[in-house]
Design an enzyme around this catalytic site. Structure first.
Site, PDB file in Angstrom:
ATOM      1  CE  LYS A  12      -0.224   2.109   3.427  1.00 35.89           C
ATOM      2  NZ  LYS A  12      -0.146   2.812   4.715  1.00 35.89           N
ATOM      3  N   PRO A  91       9.222  -5.345   3.391  1.00 32.73           N
ATOM      4  CG  PRO A  91      10.209  -3.234   3.260  1.00 32.73           C
ATOM      5  CD  PRO A  91       9.615  -4.315   2.414  1.00 32.73           C
ATOM      6  CB  ALA A  92       7.825  -6.075   9.042  1.00 34.29           C
ATOM      7  CB  ALA A  93       7.549  -1.867  11.283  1.00 34.36           C
ATOM      8  N   GLY A  95       5.606   1.352   6.535  1.00 36.62           N
ATOM      9  CA  GLY A  95       4.758   2.396   5.949  1.00 36.62           C
ATOM     10  C   GLY A  95       4.113   1.997   4.640  1.00 36.62           C
ATOM     11  CB  ILE A  96       4.614  -0.184   1.956  1.00 34.90           C
ATOM     12  CG1 ILE A  96       5.655  -1.139   2.522  1.00 34.90           C
ATOM     13  CG2 ILE A  96       5.292   1.041   1.360  1.00 34.90           C
ATOM     14  CD1 ILE A  96       6.629  -1.681   1.469  1.00 34.90           C
ATOM     15  N   GLY A  97       2.077  -0.784   4.565  1.00 37.92           N
ATOM     16  CA  GLY A  97       0.907  -1.589   4.930  1.00 37.92           C
ATOM     17  C   GLY A  97       1.144  -3.077   4.970  1.00 37.92           C
ATOM     18  N   GLY A  98       2.391  -3.503   5.072  1.00 37.90           N
ATOM     19  CA  GLY A  98       2.674  -4.947   5.078  1.00 37.90           C
ATOM     20  C   GLY A  98       1.700  -5.718   5.955  1.00 37.90           C
ATOM     21  CB  SER A 101      -1.322  -5.324   2.592  1.00 38.82           C
ATOM     22  OG  SER A 101      -1.780  -5.640   1.311  1.00 38.82           O
ATOM     23  CG  ASP A 128      -2.963   1.760   6.788  1.00 39.65           C
ATOM     24  OD1 ASP A 128      -3.554   2.817   6.513  1.00 39.65           O
ATOM     25  OD2 ASP A 128      -1.733   1.681   6.981  1.00 39.65           O
TER      26      ASP A 128
HETATM   27  O1  C5P Z   1      -4.499   1.584  13.408  1.00 39.90           O
HETATM   28  P1  C5P Z   1      -3.045   1.274  13.437  1.00 39.90           P
HETATM   29  O2  C5P Z   1      -2.720   0.127  14.344  1.00 39.90           O
HETATM   30  O3  C5P Z   1      -2.434   1.143  12.116  1.00 39.90           O
HETATM   31  O4  C5P Z   1      -2.378   2.565  14.081  1.00 39.90           O
HETATM   32  C1  C5P Z   1      -1.160   2.543  14.763  1.00 39.90           C
HETATM   33  C2  C5P Z   1      -1.046   3.794  15.602  1.00 39.90           C
HETATM   34  O5  C5P Z   1      -0.943   4.925  14.758  1.00 39.90           O
HETATM   35  C3  C5P Z   1      -2.225   4.086  16.489  1.00 39.90           C
HETATM   36  O6  C5P Z   1      -2.111   3.433  17.717  1.00 39.90           O
HETATM   37  C4  C5P Z   1      -2.151   5.588  16.641  1.00 39.90           C
HETATM   38  O7  C5P Z   1      -1.155   5.929  17.586  1.00 39.90           O
HETATM   39  C5  C5P Z   1      -1.636   6.030  15.285  1.00 39.90           C
HETATM   40  N1  C5P Z   1      -2.722   6.425  14.358  1.00 39.90           N
HETATM   41  C6  C5P Z   1      -3.336   7.658  14.533  1.00 39.90           C
HETATM   42  N2  C5P Z   1      -4.330   8.043  13.675  1.00 39.90           N
HETATM   43  C7  C5P Z   1      -4.708   7.251  12.650  1.00 39.90           C
HETATM   44  C8  C5P Z   1      -4.073   6.002  12.454  1.00 39.90           C
HETATM   45  C9  C5P Z   1      -3.078   5.626  13.327  1.00 39.90           C
HETATM   46  O8  C5P Z   1      -3.008   8.391  15.458  1.00 39.90           O
HETATM   47  N3  C5P Z   1      -5.670   7.654  11.824  1.00 39.90           N
END
Ligand code: C5P
Length: 274
Positions: A12, A91-93, A95-98, A101, A128
Protein backbone atom coordinates in the site's frame (compact mmCIF):
# COMPACT_ATOMS: atom_id res chain seq x y z
CA UNK A 1 -14.07 -24.76 -3.12
CA UNK A 2 -10.57 -25.07 -4.51
CA UNK A 3 -7.85 -25.16 -1.82
CA UNK A 4 -5.32 -23.97 -0.97
CA UNK A 5 -6.56 -20.42 -1.49
CA UNK A 6 -3.84 -17.98 -2.53
CA UNK A 7 -4.26 -14.24 -2.06
CA UNK A 8 -1.89 -11.48 -3.12
CA UNK A 9 -1.27 -8.80 -0.47
CA UNK A 10 -0.07 -5.74 -2.41
CA UNK A 11 2.14 -3.02 -0.96
CA UNK A 12 0.00 0.00 0.00
CA UNK A 13 1.52 3.31 -1.02
CA UNK A 14 0.29 6.59 0.46
CA UNK A 15 0.80 8.82 -2.59
CA UNK A 16 -0.27 11.66 -0.27
CA UNK A 17 -0.90 11.70 3.46
CA UNK A 18 -2.33 14.90 4.90
CA UNK A 19 -3.01 14.96 8.64
CA UNK A 20 -5.97 17.31 9.04
CA UNK A 21 -6.86 17.03 12.72
CA UNK A 22 -6.95 14.90 15.83
CA UNK A 23 -9.93 13.30 17.54
CA UNK A 24 -10.51 13.42 21.28
CA UNK A 25 -9.38 9.76 21.52
CA UNK A 26 -5.97 10.69 20.08
CA UNK A 27 -6.48 9.20 16.60
CA UNK A 28 -5.61 11.50 13.73
CA UNK A 29 -7.86 12.59 10.88
CA UNK A 30 -6.30 11.83 7.53
CA UNK A 31 -6.77 12.78 3.91
CA UNK A 32 -4.74 10.34 1.82
CA UNK A 33 -4.61 9.14 -1.77
CA UNK A 34 -3.61 5.50 -1.64
CA UNK A 35 -2.35 3.31 -4.47
CA UNK A 36 -1.49 -0.38 -4.53
CA UNK A 37 1.62 -1.91 -6.07
CA UNK A 38 2.23 -5.04 -8.09
CA UNK A 39 4.84 -6.05 -5.50
CA UNK A 40 3.64 -7.55 -2.26
CA UNK A 41 3.33 -10.54 0.03
CA UNK A 42 1.42 -13.76 -0.63
CA UNK A 43 -0.98 -15.49 1.72
CA UNK A 44 -1.88 -19.16 1.35
CA UNK A 45 -4.82 -20.58 3.31
CA UNK A 46 -5.68 -24.23 3.90
CA UNK A 47 -8.51 -25.61 6.05
CA UNK A 48 -7.07 -27.18 9.23
CA UNK A 49 -8.15 -28.46 12.64
CA UNK A 50 -6.75 -25.37 14.34
CA UNK A 51 -5.32 -21.95 13.54
CA UNK A 52 -1.61 -21.88 12.65
CA UNK A 53 0.77 -19.44 10.95
CA UNK A 54 4.06 -20.03 9.18
CA UNK A 55 6.09 -17.16 7.75
CA UNK A 56 8.41 -17.80 4.79
CA UNK A 57 10.12 -15.66 2.14
CA UNK A 58 13.16 -13.39 2.02
CA UNK A 59 11.70 -10.86 4.50
CA UNK A 60 10.45 -13.44 7.03
CA UNK A 61 13.12 -12.78 9.63
CA UNK A 62 11.69 -11.33 12.84
CA UNK A 63 8.06 -11.59 11.70
CA UNK A 64 6.07 -13.24 14.53
CA UNK A 65 4.18 -16.49 13.92
CA UNK A 66 1.63 -16.04 16.71
CA UNK A 67 -1.04 -13.60 17.89
CA UNK A 68 1.40 -10.69 17.60
CA UNK A 69 0.93 -11.05 13.83
CA UNK A 70 -2.10 -9.24 12.40
CA UNK A 71 -2.79 -12.23 10.10
CA UNK A 72 -3.28 -14.41 13.16
CA UNK A 73 -5.57 -11.85 14.80
CA UNK A 74 -7.60 -11.49 11.59
CA UNK A 75 -8.16 -15.27 11.31
CA UNK A 76 -8.89 -15.55 15.04
CA UNK A 77 -11.47 -12.74 14.91
CA UNK A 78 -13.03 -14.44 11.88
CA UNK A 79 -13.32 -17.65 13.94
CA UNK A 80 -11.43 -19.56 11.24
CA UNK A 81 -9.63 -22.87 11.60
CA UNK A 82 -6.99 -22.44 8.98
CA UNK A 83 -3.31 -23.03 8.32
CA UNK A 84 -1.85 -19.75 7.07
CA UNK A 85 1.40 -19.50 5.16
CA UNK A 86 2.59 -15.92 4.81
CA UNK A 87 5.23 -15.42 2.14
CA UNK A 88 6.93 -12.19 3.16
CA UNK A 89 8.51 -10.10 0.40
CA UNK A 90 7.85 -6.61 1.82
CA UNK A 91 9.73 -5.08 4.74
CA UNK A 92 7.73 -4.97 8.00
CA UNK A 93 6.83 -1.79 9.94
CA UNK A 94 7.70 0.10 6.77
CA UNK A 95 4.76 2.40 5.95
CA UNK A 96 3.59 0.27 3.03
CA UNK A 97 0.91 -1.59 4.93
CA UNK A 98 2.67 -4.95 5.08
CA UNK A 99 0.85 -6.15 8.19
CA UNK A 100 -2.49 -4.55 7.25
CA UNK A 101 -2.35 -5.75 3.65
CA UNK A 102 -1.47 -9.29 4.83
CA UNK A 103 -4.37 -9.28 7.31
CA UNK A 104 -6.76 -7.93 4.65
CA UNK A 105 -5.59 -10.72 2.29
CA UNK A 106 -6.32 -13.29 5.02
CA UNK A 107 -9.83 -11.83 5.45
CA UNK A 108 -10.47 -11.81 1.68
CA UNK A 109 -9.31 -15.44 1.47
CA UNK A 110 -11.46 -16.49 4.43
CA UNK A 111 -14.52 -14.82 2.89
CA UNK A 112 -13.95 -17.06 -0.11
CA UNK A 113 -13.16 -20.17 1.95
CA UNK A 114 -16.21 -19.85 4.22
CA UNK A 115 -18.42 -18.13 1.63
CA UNK A 116 -19.31 -15.69 4.39
CA UNK A 117 -18.75 -11.98 5.08
CA UNK A 118 -16.20 -10.75 7.62
CA UNK A 119 -18.12 -10.91 10.94
CA UNK A 120 -16.58 -7.71 12.37
CA UNK A 121 -15.50 -4.27 11.21
CA UNK A 122 -11.98 -4.70 9.73
CA UNK A 123 -10.92 -1.30 11.13
CA UNK A 124 -10.81 -3.01 14.55
CA UNK A 125 -7.52 -4.51 13.32
CA UNK A 126 -6.02 -1.18 12.24
CA UNK A 127 -6.66 2.08 10.44
CA UNK A 128 -5.27 0.76 7.13
CA UNK A 129 -7.48 -2.33 7.05
CA UNK A 130 -10.48 -0.79 5.22
CA UNK A 131 -8.38 0.52 2.32
CA UNK A 132 -6.39 -2.73 2.19
CA UNK A 133 -9.65 -4.71 1.99
CA UNK A 134 -10.45 -2.71 -1.15
CA UNK A 135 -6.87 -3.13 -2.46
CA UNK A 136 -7.30 -0.59 -5.24
CA UNK A 137 -6.59 3.14 -5.59
CA UNK A 138 -8.72 5.09 -3.15
CA UNK A 139 -9.04 8.27 -1.16
CA UNK A 140 -8.89 7.43 2.52
CA UNK A 141 -10.30 9.82 5.13
CA UNK A 142 -11.63 9.98 8.66
CA UNK A 143 -9.18 7.90 10.71
CA UNK A 144 -9.11 5.37 7.87
CA UNK A 145 -12.71 4.17 7.95
CA UNK A 146 -13.83 6.24 4.95
CA UNK A 147 -12.59 4.80 1.68
CA UNK A 148 -13.70 6.01 -1.75
CA UNK A 149 -12.33 4.34 -4.91
CA UNK A 150 -10.44 6.70 -7.27
CA UNK A 151 -9.69 6.14 -10.95
CA UNK A 152 -5.96 6.65 -11.17
CA UNK A 153 -3.87 6.05 -14.29
CA UNK A 154 -1.10 3.52 -13.84
CA UNK A 155 1.96 5.10 -12.22
CA UNK A 156 5.50 3.77 -12.18
CA UNK A 157 7.48 3.85 -8.96
CA UNK A 158 10.72 2.93 -7.32
CA UNK A 159 10.28 1.94 -3.68
CA UNK A 160 13.18 2.13 -1.23
CA UNK A 161 13.48 1.20 2.42
CA UNK A 162 16.66 1.67 4.48
CA UNK A 163 15.80 -1.40 6.62
CA UNK A 164 14.94 0.55 9.75
CA UNK A 165 11.57 0.01 11.42
CA UNK A 166 9.57 3.11 12.32
CA UNK A 167 6.89 2.82 15.04
CA UNK A 168 3.74 4.60 13.76
CA UNK A 169 2.53 5.96 17.15
CA UNK A 170 5.89 7.68 17.76
CA UNK A 171 5.74 9.39 14.34
CA UNK A 172 2.22 10.75 14.95
CA UNK A 173 3.37 11.91 18.39
CA UNK A 174 6.30 13.80 16.87
CA UNK A 175 4.02 15.69 14.46
CA UNK A 176 3.89 19.23 15.89
CA UNK A 177 0.86 20.57 13.99
CA UNK A 178 -2.20 18.34 13.71
CA UNK A 179 -4.56 20.54 11.68
CA UNK A 180 -2.92 20.77 8.28
CA UNK A 181 -4.72 21.56 5.00
CA UNK A 182 -6.39 18.62 3.20
CA UNK A 183 -5.47 17.63 -0.35
CA UNK A 184 -6.40 20.13 -3.05
CA UNK A 185 -9.47 19.09 -5.09
CA UNK A 186 -8.87 15.76 -6.80
CA UNK A 187 -8.74 16.24 -10.60
CA UNK A 188 -10.09 13.73 -13.11
CA UNK A 189 -6.61 12.12 -13.45
CA UNK A 190 -6.91 11.81 -17.24
CA UNK A 191 -3.30 10.72 -17.75
CA UNK A 192 -0.23 9.89 -15.71
CA UNK A 193 1.54 13.24 -16.36
CA UNK A 194 -1.46 15.18 -15.08
CA UNK A 195 -1.56 12.94 -12.01
CA UNK A 196 2.16 13.42 -11.39
CA UNK A 197 1.82 17.21 -11.64
CA UNK A 198 -1.07 17.22 -9.16
CA UNK A 199 0.78 14.89 -6.81
CA UNK A 200 3.83 17.19 -6.81
CA UNK A 201 1.72 19.82 -5.00
CA UNK A 202 0.52 17.46 -2.24
CA UNK A 203 2.36 16.25 0.88
CA UNK A 204 3.02 13.57 3.42
CA UNK A 205 2.77 15.42 6.75
CA UNK A 206 4.45 12.52 8.56
CA UNK A 207 7.66 12.88 6.54
CA UNK A 208 9.29 15.55 8.73
CA UNK A 209 8.47 13.89 12.09
CA UNK A 210 9.62 10.49 10.76
CA UNK A 211 12.94 12.06 9.70
CA UNK A 212 13.46 13.41 13.23
CA UNK A 213 13.13 9.81 14.51
CA UNK A 214 15.07 8.13 11.69
CA UNK A 215 17.32 10.67 9.89
CA UNK A 216 18.28 8.03 7.29
CA UNK A 217 14.86 8.68 5.68
CA UNK A 218 16.19 12.05 4.47
CA UNK A 219 19.04 10.18 2.80
CA UNK A 220 16.58 7.82 1.10
CA UNK A 221 14.60 10.78 -0.25
CA UNK A 222 17.81 12.41 -1.45
CA UNK A 223 19.02 9.30 -3.27
CA UNK A 224 15.59 8.87 -4.90
CA UNK A 225 15.61 12.52 -6.01
CA UNK A 226 18.90 11.90 -7.87
CA UNK A 227 17.30 9.18 -10.06
CA UNK A 228 16.93 10.22 -13.68
CA UNK A 229 13.36 10.86 -14.77
CA UNK A 230 11.79 11.09 -11.31
CA UNK A 231 8.86 13.50 -10.99
CA UNK A 232 8.53 13.47 -7.24
CA UNK A 233 9.84 11.68 -4.18
CA UNK A 234 7.87 11.15 -0.99
CA UNK A 235 7.63 8.92 2.06
CA UNK A 236 4.74 6.45 2.34
CA UNK A 237 2.66 6.15 5.52
CA UNK A 238 4.74 6.74 8.65
CA UNK A 239 7.87 5.46 6.88
CA UNK A 240 10.50 4.45 6.46
CA UNK A 241 9.70 3.36 2.86
CA UNK A 242 9.91 6.20 0.34
CA UNK A 243 9.04 6.24 -3.33
CA UNK A 244 9.92 8.09 -6.50
CA UNK A 245 7.43 8.33 -9.37
CA UNK A 246 8.27 8.16 -13.08
CA UNK A 247 6.12 8.56 -16.16
CA UNK A 248 7.34 5.43 -17.93
CA UNK A 249 7.92 1.88 -16.79
CA UNK A 250 11.31 1.85 -18.49
CA UNK A 251 12.51 4.90 -16.53
CA UNK A 252 11.38 3.30 -13.25
CA UNK A 253 13.05 -0.03 -14.11
CA UNK A 254 16.35 1.65 -15.04
CA UNK A 255 16.27 3.77 -11.89
CA UNK A 256 15.48 0.74 -9.71
CA UNK A 257 18.42 -1.18 -11.18
CA UNK A 258 20.77 1.71 -10.50
CA UNK A 259 19.53 2.17 -6.94
CA UNK A 260 19.83 -1.57 -6.22
CA UNK A 261 23.49 -1.35 -7.26
CA UNK A 262 24.38 1.88 -5.45
CA UNK A 263 22.43 1.07 -2.27
CA UNK A 264 22.53 -2.71 -2.08
CA UNK A 265 22.07 -2.43 1.71
CA UNK A 266 18.54 -1.04 1.21
CA UNK A 267 15.42 -2.92 0.18
CA UNK A 268 14.23 -1.53 -3.15
CA UNK A 269 11.92 -2.47 -5.99
CA UNK A 270 10.36 -1.12 -9.16
CA UNK A 271 6.58 -1.22 -8.96
CA UNK A 272 3.50 -0.44 -11.03
CA UNK A 273 0.89 1.40 -8.99
CA UNK A 274 -2.80 1.37 -9.72
O1 C5P B 1 -4.50 1.58 13.41
P1 C5P B 1 -3.05 1.27 13.44
O2 C5P B 1 -2.72 0.13 14.34
O3 C5P B 1 -2.43 1.14 12.12
O4 C5P B 1 -2.38 2.56 14.08
C1 C5P B 1 -1.16 2.54 14.76
C2 C5P B 1 -1.05 3.79 15.60
O5 C5P B 1 -0.94 4.92 14.76
C3 C5P B 1 -2.23 4.09 16.49
O6 C5P B 1 -2.11 3.43 17.72
C4 C5P B 1 -2.15 5.59 16.64
O7 C5P B 1 -1.15 5.93 17.59
C5 C5P B 1 -1.64 6.03 15.29
N1 C5P B 1 -2.72 6.43 14.36
C6 C5P B 1 -3.34 7.66 14.53
N2 C5P B 1 -4.33 8.04 13.67
C7 C5P B 1 -4.71 7.25 12.65
C8 C5P B 1 -4.07 6.00 12.45
C9 C5P B 1 -3.08 5.63 13.33
O8 C5P B 1 -3.01 8.39 15.46
N3 C5P B 1 -5.67 7.65 11.82
Amino acid sequence: MKTPIEVFAPAKINLTLHVTGQRADGYHLLDSLVGFADVGDRVILEPASRLSLRVTGQMAEGVPEDERNLCWRAAQAFGARVAITLEKHLPAAAGIGGGSSDAAAVLRGLQQMYDAPVPFDPIELGADLPVCMLARAARMSGVGEQVAPVDLPQLHAVLANPRVAVPTPAVFKALPKKNNPPMTALPAFANSRGSLRWLQDQRNDLEAPAITLQPVIAEVLKQLSFLEGQWLTRMSGSGATCFALFDTEEAAQDAAELLAMTRSDWWSAAARLS
